[in-house]
Design a protein around this motif. Structure first.
Motif, PDB file in Angstrom:
ATOM      1  N   ARG A  48       0.826  -1.214   0.000  1.00 41.33           N
ATOM      2  CA  ARG A  48       0.000   0.000   0.000  1.00 41.33           C
ATOM      3  C   ARG A  48       0.855   1.256   0.000  1.00 41.33           C
ATOM      4  O   ARG A  48       0.442   2.299  -0.530  1.00 41.33           O
ATOM      5  CB  ARG A  48      -0.905   0.010   1.240  1.00 41.33           C
ATOM      6  N   THR A  49       2.037   1.178   0.608  1.00 41.61           N
ATOM      7  CA  THR A  49       2.895   2.358   0.665  1.00 41.61           C
ATOM      8  C   THR A  49       3.295   2.828  -0.727  1.00 41.61           C
ATOM      9  O   THR A  49       3.503   4.023  -0.943  1.00 41.61           O
ATOM     10  CB  THR A  49       4.146   2.067   1.506  1.00 41.61           C
ATOM     11  N   HIS A  50       3.434   1.901  -1.680  1.00 44.84           N
ATOM     12  CA  HIS A  50       3.717   2.304  -3.060  1.00 44.84           C
ATOM     13  C   HIS A  50       2.550   3.124  -3.628  1.00 44.84           C
ATOM     14  O   HIS A  50       2.760   4.139  -4.294  1.00 44.84           O
ATOM     15  CB  HIS A  50       3.948   1.074  -3.938  1.00 44.84           C
ATOM     16  N   LEU A  51       1.336   2.657  -3.375  1.00 42.65           N
ATOM     17  CA  LEU A  51       0.163   3.374  -3.883  1.00 42.65           C
ATOM     18  C   LEU A  51       0.001   4.714  -3.178  1.00 42.65           C
ATOM     19  O   LEU A  51      -0.413   5.711  -3.793  1.00 42.65           O
ATOM     20  CB  LEU A  51      -1.086   2.513  -3.710  1.00 42.65           C
ATOM     21  N   ASP A  52       0.346   4.749  -1.888  1.00 42.26           N
ATOM     22  CA  ASP A  52       0.329   6.020  -1.159  1.00 42.26           C
ATOM     23  C   ASP A  52       1.289   7.014  -1.813  1.00 42.26           C
ATOM     24  O   ASP A  52       0.966   8.198  -1.975  1.00 42.26           O
ATOM     25  CB  ASP A  52       0.733   5.817   0.304  1.00 42.26           C
ATOM     26  N   ALA A  53       2.480   6.530  -2.160  1.00 38.92           N
ATOM     27  CA  ALA A  53       3.480   7.398  -2.784  1.00 38.92           C
ATOM     28  C   ALA A  53       2.998   7.909  -4.135  1.00 38.92           C
ATOM     29  O   ALA A  53       3.201   9.083  -4.484  1.00 38.92           O
ATOM     30  CB  ALA A  53       4.803   6.652  -2.933  1.00 38.92           C
ATOM     31  N   LEU A  54       2.344   7.037  -4.906  1.00 38.99           N
ATOM     32  CA  LEU A  54       1.818   7.455  -6.205  1.00 38.99           C
ATOM     33  C   LEU A  54       0.687   8.461  -6.036  1.00 38.99           C
ATOM     34  O   LEU A  54       0.534   9.383  -6.842  1.00 38.99           O
ATOM     35  CB  LEU A  54       1.363   6.241  -7.005  1.00 38.99           C
ATOM     36  N   GLY A  55      -0.107   8.291  -4.993  1.00 43.94           N
ATOM     37  CA  GLY A  55      -1.136   9.281  -4.715  1.00 43.94           C
ATOM     38  C   GLY A  55      -0.538  10.620  -4.326  1.00 43.94           C
ATOM     39  O   GLY A  55      -0.981  11.682  -4.776  1.00 43.94           O
ATOM     40  N   ALA A  56       0.508  10.587  -3.498  1.00 43.11           N
ATOM     41  CA  ALA A  56       1.120  11.821  -3.021  1.00 43.11           C
ATOM     42  C   ALA A  56       1.780  12.620  -4.137  1.00 43.11           C
ATOM     43  O   ALA A  56       1.815  13.852  -4.096  1.00 43.11           O
ATOM     44  CB  ALA A  56       2.149  11.495  -1.929  1.00 43.11           C
ATOM     45  N   CYS A  57       2.310  11.929  -5.156  1.00 44.25           N
ATOM     46  CA  CYS A  57       2.988  12.648  -6.238  1.00 44.25           C
ATOM     47  C   CYS A  57       2.036  13.100  -7.338  1.00 44.25           C
ATOM     48  O   CYS A  57       2.464  13.749  -8.300  1.00 44.25           O
ATOM     49  CB  CYS A  57       4.111  11.799  -6.827  1.00 44.25           C
ATOM     50  N   GLY A  58       0.760  12.740  -7.221  1.00 44.10           N
ATOM     51  CA  GLY A  58      -0.232  13.214  -8.182  1.00 44.10           C
ATOM     52  C   GLY A  58      -0.535  12.263  -9.315  1.00 44.10           C
ATOM     53  O   GLY A  58      -1.287  12.620 -10.238  1.00 44.10           O
ATOM     54  N   ALA A  59       0.006  11.026  -9.266  1.00 45.65           N
ATOM     55  CA  ALA A  59      -0.168  10.100 -10.388  1.00 45.65           C
ATOM     56  C   ALA A  59      -1.624   9.744 -10.639  1.00 45.65           C
ATOM     57  O   ALA A  59      -2.013   9.484 -11.783  1.00 45.65           O
ATOM     58  CB  ALA A  59       0.646   8.827 -10.153  1.00 45.65           C
ATOM     59  N   TYR A  60      -2.452   9.718  -9.596  1.00 44.26           N
ATOM     60  CA  TYR A  60      -3.862   9.373  -9.786  1.00 44.26           C
ATOM     61  C   TYR A  60      -4.648  10.509 -10.447  1.00 44.26           C
ATOM     62  O   TYR A  60      -5.782  10.303 -10.873  1.00 44.26           O
ATOM     63  CB  TYR A  60      -4.508   9.015  -8.443  1.00 44.26           C
ATOM     64  N   GLY A  61      -4.041  11.661 -10.541  1.00 44.29           N
ATOM     65  CA  GLY A  61      -4.704  12.793 -11.193  1.00 44.29           C
ATOM     66  C   GLY A  61      -4.365  12.922 -12.663  1.00 44.29           C
ATOM     67  O   GLY A  61      -4.584  13.980 -13.267  1.00 44.29           O
ATOM     68  N   LEU A  62      -3.865  11.853 -13.268  1.00 44.24           N
ATOM     69  CA  LEU A  62      -3.420  11.908 -14.657  1.00 44.24           C
ATOM     70  C   LEU A  62      -4.569  12.212 -15.613  1.00 44.24           C
ATOM     71  O   LEU A  62      -4.437  13.027 -16.529  1.00 44.24           O
ATOM     72  CB  LEU A  62      -2.758  10.580 -15.028  1.00 44.24           C
ATOM     73  N   ILE A  63      -5.721  11.537 -15.396  1.00 47.17           N
ATOM     74  CA  ILE A  63      -6.890  11.806 -16.245  1.00 47.17           C
ATOM     75  C   ILE A  63      -7.429  13.197 -15.908  1.00 47.17           C
ATOM     76  O   ILE A  63      -7.757  13.495 -14.767  1.00 47.17           O
ATOM     77  CB  ILE A  63      -7.989  10.756 -16.029  1.00 47.17           C
ATOM     78  N   GLY A  64      -7.491  14.044 -16.894  1.00 47.81           N
ATOM     79  CA  GLY A  64      -7.938  15.413 -16.665  1.00 47.81           C
ATOM     80  C   GLY A  64      -6.806  16.392 -16.422  1.00 47.81           C
ATOM     81  O   GLY A  64      -7.050  17.602 -16.300  1.00 47.81           O
ATOM     82  N   TYR A  65      -5.571  15.898 -16.350  1.00 49.65           N
ATOM     83  CA  TYR A  65      -4.432  16.790 -16.128  1.00 49.65           C
ATOM     84  C   TYR A  65      -4.181  17.645 -17.362  1.00 49.65           C
ATOM     85  O   TYR A  65      -4.206  17.153 -18.486  1.00 49.65           O
ATOM     86  CB  TYR A  65      -3.182  15.960 -15.806  1.00 49.65           C
ATOM     87  N   GLU A  66      -3.931  18.925 -17.140  1.00 48.88           N
ATOM     88  CA  GLU A  66      -3.637  19.840 -18.245  1.00 48.88           C
ATOM     89  C   GLU A  66      -2.253  20.445 -18.054  1.00 48.88           C
ATOM     90  O   GLU A  66      -2.001  21.135 -17.067  1.00 48.88           O
ATOM     91  CB  GLU A  66      -4.677  20.970 -18.287  1.00 48.88           C
TER      92      GLU A  66
END
Length: 372
Positions: A48-66
């Motif tokens: 889960r810590t890997h997914l936490d890190a990806l969330g913290a760096c903004g990776a989950y916000g890729l869709i819709g990113y401008e």
């Protein structure tokens, strides 16, 4: 400074892309957090810590990113680079992370009041990494899909067995597909508790362990009359239309395969005296990638399908051969779990079946055995 995959070769991230804030943040997280644990993650599973890190760096916000307008970059260029970097550094983490993409796309693209309400309530948390969905719907392409949807007052009741659900035990929701009696695809959101406990009517089914990408927490999941209210249904569409759209989307070469090729090129570059092979592989991959991406950018969806399939098959063929070369270079050590060459070979084989279609299977097999 952390070196991105492909650095120093034709696959290096272009300066304008490297300067993008999201690309820079994801790359830093990938090489600092994910890369050192990649071999262990492949065997023990994505933490889960890997997914936490990806969330913290903004990776989950890729869709819709401008991207910044002054950069001249497009959202598609940024998305490709993020997928390539993550797939190069830690494919298991990439595959668990990427399960959020189908729901994110659906929330952004779907129309109607239900979609609007779900978009408002789900999307903000999803792009922050606060919600971590997975998905299960590729089986809708089968002649007899194994999950059915029955209309009941106020919603639908889903029953059947999803053969592949990635991220089971770390996901908190499931973007599920099912087929109703009118041969329509019903696409709905189902809650599932993290930790593999499922939720009411959901349960994991024991099956044979995966010999490739075994760290992705992939399970078969049974749905036992799971009720989904209408307020959680993002779409009900003719299944034939859904299959057509799925096949067209997956005719194109996938960025993750080019990420895989970046990883194999890096491996060869670090394997003295095989650096020249790594450079040649990087150059060939860069040419193939440029051609594949240009085709997608320049032609409307549905045009040039034969060329798209040919390029995707060529990328898959090159990935498998490059990974096999890594095994040959490494020798006997490669057959042991924990060795990078063996992992790269297994992951290349995985890409042969990920998001596959009948047309792509045919094209890939013919290309691989075309000289027989």
């Amino acid at each position: 400074m952390h070196e991105a995959p492909g650095a120093g070769t034709a696959l290096a991230t272009p300066p304008e892309l490297a300067a993008d804030p999201l690309v820079a943040a994801v790359t830093e997280t990938a090489v600092r957090v994910l890369r050192p644990e990649a071999e262990r993650t492949a065997v023990e599973g994505v933490p889960r810590t890997h997914l936490d890190a990806l969330g913290a760096c903004g990776a989950y916000g890729l869709i819709g990113y401008e991207p910044e307008p002054s950069s001249g970059l497009t959202p598609r260029q940024v998305a490709r680079e993020v997928h390539e970097v993550l797939a190069a550094v830690d494919p298991s983490a990439w595959f668990v992370w990427t399960q959020h993409v189908p729901l994110a796309k659906a929330l952004v693209q779907a129309a109607g009041p239900v979609a609007a309400a779900l978009r408002e309530s789900w999307l903000p948390a999803l792009v922050r990494g606060g919600r971590r969905p997975t998905a299960g719907f590729a089986f809708l392409r089968r002649p007899r899909p194994p999950v059915t949807a029955e209309r009941v007052p106020g919603g639908w009741r889903l029953t059947g067995l999803m053969p592949w659900v990635t991220g089971w035990g770390v996901a908190d929701s499931l973007y599920a597909g099912a087929v109703n009696g009118s041969d329509e695809a019903v696409l709905a959101l189902v809650d599932c508790a993290p930790g593999g406990r499922g939720a009411e009517g959901l349960s994991a089914v024991d099956g044979a362990p995966l010999w490739a990408m075994g760290g992705t927490h992939t399970a078969s999941v049974g749905l036992h009359g799971v009720f989904v209210p209408d307020a959680r249904v993002l779409g009900v569409v003719p299944r034939a239309d859904w299959i057509r759209a799925y096949d067209l989307e997956n005719a194109d070469a996938q960025p993750a395969v080019f990420g895989q090729l970046r990883a194999t090129a890096d491996f060869l570059l670090r394997s003295d005296p095989y650096g020249e092979l790594g450079l040649r592989l990087a150059e060939k991959t860069a040419r193939l990638r440029a051609e594949a991406y240009a085709l997608r950018d320049e032609l409307p969806a549905g045009e040039g399908v034969a060329d798209r399939l040919s390029l995707r098959a060529a990328a898959l063929d090159l990935a498998v051969r490059a990974a096999a070369a890594c095994v040959a270079v490494a020798g006997g050590r490669a057959v042991q779990y924990g060795h990078t060459a063996g992992r790269l070979s297994r992951e290349a084989q995985f890409h042969l079946i990920q998001a596959q279609t009948t047309a792509l299977r045919t094209e890939t097999a013919r290309l691989m055995l075309g000289d027989l």
